[in-house]
Motif scaffolding. Structure first.
Motif, mmCIF file in Angstrom:
data_model
loop_
_atom_site.group_PDB
_atom_site.id
_atom_site.type_symbol
_atom_site.label_atom_id
_atom_site.label_comp_id
_atom_site.label_asym_id
_atom_site.label_seq_id
_atom_site.Cartn_x
_atom_site.Cartn_y
_atom_site.Cartn_z
ATOM 1 N N LEU A 1 6.666 105.109 30.118
ATOM 2 C CA LEU A 1 6.724 106.353 29.351
ATOM 3 C C LEU A 1 7.942 106.373 28.428
ATOM 4 O O LEU A 1 7.870 106.845 27.289
ATOM 5 N N ALA A 2 9.073 105.854 28.913
ATOM 6 C CA ALA A 2 10.309 105.913 28.135
ATOM 7 C C ALA A 2 10.373 104.876 27.035
ATOM 8 O O ALA A 2 10.980 105.107 25.985
ATOM 9 N N SER A 3 9.743 103.720 27.249
ATOM 10 C CA SER A 3 9.899 102.612 26.306
ATOM 11 C C SER A 3 8.717 102.436 25.364
ATOM 12 O O SER A 3 8.889 101.975 24.226
ATOM 13 N N GLY A 4 7.505 102.765 25.849
ATOM 14 C CA GLY A 4 6.318 102.461 25.054
ATOM 15 C C GLY A 4 6.122 100.975 24.856
ATOM 16 O O GLY A 4 5.400 100.546 23.947
ATOM 17 N N ASP A 5 6.749 100.150 25.693
ATOM 18 C CA ASP A 5 6.703 98.706 25.515
ATOM 19 C C ASP A 5 5.290 98.171 25.716
ATOM 20 O O ASP A 5 4.587 98.550 26.662
ATOM 21 N N ALA A 6 4.861 97.268 24.857
ATOM 22 C CA ALA A 6 3.494 96.745 24.876
ATOM 23 C C ALA A 6 3.204 95.909 26.106
ATOM 24 O O ALA A 6 2.033 95.622 26.403
ATOM 25 N N GLU B 1 6.896 114.112 56.304
ATOM 26 C CA GLU B 1 7.586 114.466 55.060
ATOM 27 C C GLU B 1 7.251 113.445 53.975
ATOM 28 O O GLU B 1 7.286 112.231 54.211
ATOM 29 N N LEU B 2 6.971 113.955 52.784
ATOM 30 C CA LEU B 2 6.635 113.110 51.631
ATOM 31 C C LEU B 2 7.576 113.422 50.482
ATOM 32 O O LEU B 2 7.841 114.594 50.175
ATOM 33 N N GLY B 3 8.081 112.379 49.847
ATOM 34 C CA GLY B 3 8.932 112.564 48.671
ATOM 35 C C GLY B 3 8.677 111.482 47.642
ATOM 36 O O GLY B 3 7.965 110.504 47.888
ATOM 37 N N PHE B 4 9.291 111.660 46.470
ATOM 38 C CA PHE B 4 9.117 110.725 45.364
ATOM 39 C C PHE B 4 10.479 110.383 44.771
ATOM 40 O O PHE B 4 11.348 111.259 44.617
ATOM 41 N N HIS B 5 10.635 109.123 44.432
ATOM 42 C CA HIS B 5 11.825 108.649 43.715
ATOM 43 C C HIS B 5 11.403 108.289 42.300
ATOM 44 O O HIS B 5 10.597 107.372 42.101
ATOM 45 N N CYS B 6 11.916 109.028 41.327
ATOM 46 C CA CYS B 6 11.683 108.715 39.911
ATOM 47 C C CYS B 6 12.725 107.686 39.496
ATOM 48 O O CYS B 6 13.923 107.911 39.682
ATOM 49 N N CYS B 7 12.294 106.583 38.916
ATOM 50 C CA CYS B 7 13.202 105.467 38.700
ATOM 51 C C CYS B 7 13.008 104.855 37.321
ATOM 52 O O CYS B 7 11.901 104.856 36.780
ATOM 53 N N TYR B 8 14.081 104.315 36.790
ATOM 54 C CA TYR B 8 14.024 103.588 35.521
ATOM 55 C C TYR B 8 14.507 102.158 35.701
ATOM 56 O O TYR B 8 14.942 101.508 34.763
ATOM 57 N N VAL C 1 15.413 100.887 31.292
ATOM 58 C CA VAL C 1 15.316 101.809 30.159
ATOM 59 C C VAL C 1 16.084 103.061 30.544
ATOM 60 O O VAL C 1 15.905 103.583 31.641
ATOM 61 N N GLU C 2 16.925 103.548 29.669
ATOM 62 C CA GLU C 2 17.661 104.771 29.978
ATOM 63 C C GLU C 2 16.800 105.995 29.651
ATOM 64 O O GLU C 2 16.262 106.101 28.552
ATOM 65 N N PRO C 3 16.661 106.926 30.604
ATOM 66 C CA PRO C 3 15.937 108.157 30.279
ATOM 67 C C PRO C 3 16.717 108.974 29.260
ATOM 68 O O PRO C 3 17.940 109.092 29.350
ATOM 69 N N LYS C 4 15.997 109.529 28.273
ATOM 70 C CA LYS C 4 16.702 110.344 27.282
ATOM 71 C C LYS C 4 17.057 111.712 27.845
ATOM 72 O O LYS C 4 17.996 112.359 27.377
ATOM 73 N N ASP C 5 16.309 112.156 28.847
ATOM 74 C CA ASP C 5 16.590 113.413 29.538
ATOM 75 C C ASP C 5 15.682 113.464 30.763
ATOM 76 O O ASP C 5 14.997 112.485 31.085
ATOM 77 N N THR C 6 15.646 114.601 31.439
ATOM 78 C CA THR C 6 14.814 114.729 32.638
ATOM 79 C C THR C 6 13.383 115.177 32.318
ATOM 80 O O THR C 6 12.596 115.427 33.234
ATOM 81 N N GLY C 7 13.029 115.247 31.045
ATOM 82 C CA GLY C 7 11.746 115.804 30.634
ATOM 83 C C GLY C 7 10.539 115.116 31.235
ATOM 84 O O GLY C 7 9.638 115.774 31.781
ATOM 85 N N ASP C 8 10.459 113.772 31.131
ATOM 86 C CA ASP C 8 9.307 113.060 31.681
ATOM 87 C C ASP C 8 9.233 113.234 33.198
ATOM 88 O O ASP C 8 8.136 113.397 33.771
#
Length: 357
Positions: free
Chosen positions: A189-194, A220-227, A236-243
């Motif tokens: 999502l952050a890079s759009g890399d092909a 218990e269920l959780g998620f780790h959002c990772c780049y 890839v550096e996230p530009k913000d927390t939006g995605d």
């Protein structure tokens, strides 16, 4: 509203490269940070080491695959990844063909140590053992050419779900937590890399919700959002927390069961309001803990608290962690970070307590 306890909780994402599972569990439990931890990681040691790289043998042993091209790894200079391709898109392996992925076996090994240490008083009674598993998109994006990924997604979501089922059969539900690691989704999502199979917010959320729904409601269920984490740097550096907010909000809507926690990374140079602004729109279910990976050893307590101050202007209550696991670090550095996590949590706890009133 994101709900956490009166104290500032601490979250360990997964990898803790110490000498053994027992050392990981006892080191965290005995440190100042341990008082803030309700879910202890297994450390991702031995055969489990590697976010998805521990699955190479799966593709090597399945007759449905043939070696693909050695593609360049855009995250590492002068290196490549051996990918695999389906011999025929009409002959997709079944869950039975895929067989064991290892996660249930690794969970049982860790739980035996966890249970023994808890019985002997080295681990707090109220803590759970946290097991992290990758998403299907993550596994396939790493090992399979993008043309084969769509056909394989249903099988691998079900195969990872089968591992979760086996964990639930063998370990008491009140003793464990399951974390789904979503990395490649956010990198795409952050890079759009092909090199990635294109994925939308809705598609990422749908796949994660489908996998999360396989977890029994009393686990218990959780998620780790990772780049990503290669040599202590995001792919890839996230530009913000939006995605992250968009995907996790959609997961919550489609999950059909409670979500215990979500972890989102915070790059070291982001103490600006813009990075955290989207958190104002984060709408998890009641009881969900938000953890922000804003603790960095490079600038220590001062820098971590500066990022926390910016985060609190968007979201008053959250727990803290590092932005990713602690792989690629020395033993001394790991111990330093565990201590720092305790210091940050101690410093933030009065603010979190006041926010809970």
């Amino acid at each position: 509203m994101v709900e956490v306890g009166a104290q500032c909780p601490v979250h360990f994402v997964g990898s803790v490269p110490l000498g053994s599972i027992a050392e990981v569990l006892t080191t965290i439990s005995s440190a100042a940070a341990g008082a803030h931890v309700s879910r202890l990681p297994d450390g991702e040691l031995g055969g489990k080491k590697g976010y998805v790289s521990n699955q190479r043998a799966t593709f090597e042993r399945l007759d449905a695959f043939q070696p693909g091209a050695q593609r360049s790894d855009w995250r590492r200079l002068n290196s490549g990844i051996q990918q695999f391709a389906l011999k025929s898109l009409k002959e997709v392996p079944t869950v039975a063909d895929v067989g064991e992925l290892g996660h249930a076996r690794w969970a049982m090994e860790a739980y035996q140590t966890f249970r023994d240490l808890k019985q002997r008083g080295f681990v707090r009674e109220e803590t759970r053992l946290k097991m992290a598993l990758p998403s299907a998109y993550g596994v396939l994006s790493f090992f399979v050419d993008r043309e084969s990924v769509p056909a394989l997604l249903p099988t691998f979501i079900a195969a990872i779900g089968a591992e979760i089922d086996r964990i639930a059969e063998e370990i008491p539900h009140d003793q464990i937590a399951i974390q789904i690691d979503a990395s490649m989704e956010f990198e795409a999502l952050a890079s759009g890399d092909a090199r990635f199979l294109p994925i939308s917010v809705a598609e990422a959320a749908g796949q994660l919700a489908q996998l999360g729904a396989t977890v029994a409601t009393d686990i218990e269920l959780g998620f780790h959002c990772c780049y990503g984490n290669m040599n202590l740097k995001h792919y890839v550096e996230p530009k913000d927390t939006g995605d992250m907010v968009a995907v996790m909000n959609a997961v919550c809507s489609g999950l059909g069961r409670p979500m215990a926690f979500v972890h989102m990374p915070v790059p070291i140079d982001r103490s600006d309001d813009a990075y955290f602004e989207a958190l104002k729109d984060f709408r998890p279910g009641s009881g969900t803990e938000l953890f922000l990976g804003l603790v960095h050893d490079v600038d220590g307590l001062k820098g971590s608290l500066a990022r926390a101050a910016a985060a609190r202007r968007a979201c008053e209550r959250f727990g803290v962690g590092t932005e990713c696991g602690l792989n690629h670090r020395s033993r001394d550095n790991v111990l330093q970070i565990i201590t720092l996590l305790g210091e940050v949590a101690d410093a933030l706890s009065p603010d979190m307590a006041s926010a809970s009133r």
